[in-house]
Design a protein around this motif. Structure first.
Motif, short mmCIF file in Angstrom:
data_model
loop_
_atom_site.label_atom_id
_atom_site.label_comp_id
_atom_site.label_asym_id
_atom_site.label_seq_id
_atom_site.Cartn_x
_atom_site.Cartn_y
_atom_site.Cartn_z
N UNK A 46 -11.37 -5.27 -1.69
CA UNK A 46 -11.17 -3.96 -2.30
C UNK A 46 -12.06 -2.95 -1.59
N UNK A 47 -11.48 -1.79 -1.21
CA UNK A 47 -12.26 -0.72 -0.61
C UNK A 47 -11.64 0.63 -0.95
N UNK A 48 -12.47 1.67 -0.99
CA UNK A 48 -11.96 3.04 -1.14
C UNK A 48 -11.58 3.61 0.21
N UNK A 49 -11.90 2.89 1.27
CA UNK A 49 -11.64 3.35 2.63
C UNK A 49 -10.48 2.60 3.27
N UNK A 58 -7.64 -12.72 9.84
CA UNK A 58 -6.66 -13.19 8.87
C UNK A 58 -7.22 -13.06 7.46
N UNK A 59 -6.33 -12.70 6.53
CA UNK A 59 -6.68 -12.59 5.12
C UNK A 59 -5.67 -13.38 4.31
N UNK A 60 -6.18 -14.25 3.45
CA UNK A 60 -5.35 -14.94 2.46
C UNK A 60 -5.90 -14.52 1.11
N UNK A 61 -5.19 -13.64 0.43
CA UNK A 61 -5.64 -13.09 -0.84
C UNK A 61 -5.04 -11.71 -1.05
N UNK A 62 -5.60 -10.97 -1.98
CA UNK A 62 -5.08 -9.65 -2.31
C UNK A 62 -5.99 -8.56 -1.73
N UNK A 63 -5.37 -7.45 -1.33
CA UNK A 63 -6.10 -6.31 -0.78
C UNK A 63 -5.70 -5.06 -1.55
N UNK A 64 -6.72 -4.24 -1.90
CA UNK A 64 -6.50 -2.90 -2.43
C UNK A 64 -7.31 -1.95 -1.57
N UNK A 65 -6.67 -0.93 -1.01
CA UNK A 65 -7.38 -0.03 -0.11
C UNK A 65 -6.69 1.33 -0.03
N UNK A 66 -7.35 2.26 0.64
CA UNK A 66 -6.79 3.59 0.85
C UNK A 66 -5.77 3.56 1.98
N UNK A 67 -6.12 2.92 3.10
CA UNK A 67 -5.20 2.78 4.23
C UNK A 67 -5.52 1.48 4.96
#
Length: 131
Positions: A46-49, A58-67
């Motif tokens: 999770x990031x605001x950026x 590589x990412x295995x999971x969920x992402x929340x971000x601005x862009x």
């Protein structure tokens, strides 16, 4: 006379955290600043950026971000408030929710995709003047 002030997340904009190739993180990452991932993350992010997943990342999971710019591998659910750029060597599997989407030819994009326009927080007419 000399006070140390804590930096707010706006002071961190323009700074980039980095996980280098060959590094594996198992767990969740929460960051206020931009982030570049050339290693492996098994967990949520999770990031605001902005997040950049490099060609070796590589990412295995969920992402929340601005862009987000994705050039490596992603498997999970990604929510991007503004722009998601999927580069030609990217492999995306899962679920995508974004404001804007750019997919370069050659990218593997095997995901459900919901595009949402950013919603402004304005009160409904009946909430402005009760009664």
């Amino acid at each position: 006379m000399f006070e140390k002030q804590q930096k707010s997340y706006t002071d961190l904009l323009g700074k980039t955290n980095r996980i280098v190739e060959g590094t594996t993180i198992k767990g969740d990452i929460i960051s206020q600043a931009d982030f570049r991932l050339d290693g492996e993350l098994v967990g949520n992010f999770t990031t605001r950026g902005k997040i950049v997943i490099g060609p070796a990342g590589s990412v295995t999971g969920d992402i929340k971000c601005k862009s987000a710019d994705i050039e490596g591998r992603f498997n999970g659910k990604i929510e991007v408030a503004e722009m998601l750029n999927v580069k030609s060597k990217a492999h995306i599997l899962g679920e995508v929710i974004t404001g804007k989407l750019s997919v370069e030819p050659g990218a593997e994009f095997s995901a459900s995709c919901i595009m949402r326009t950013p919603q402004k927080q304005t009160p409904k007419p009946d909430e402005q003047h009760p009664g």
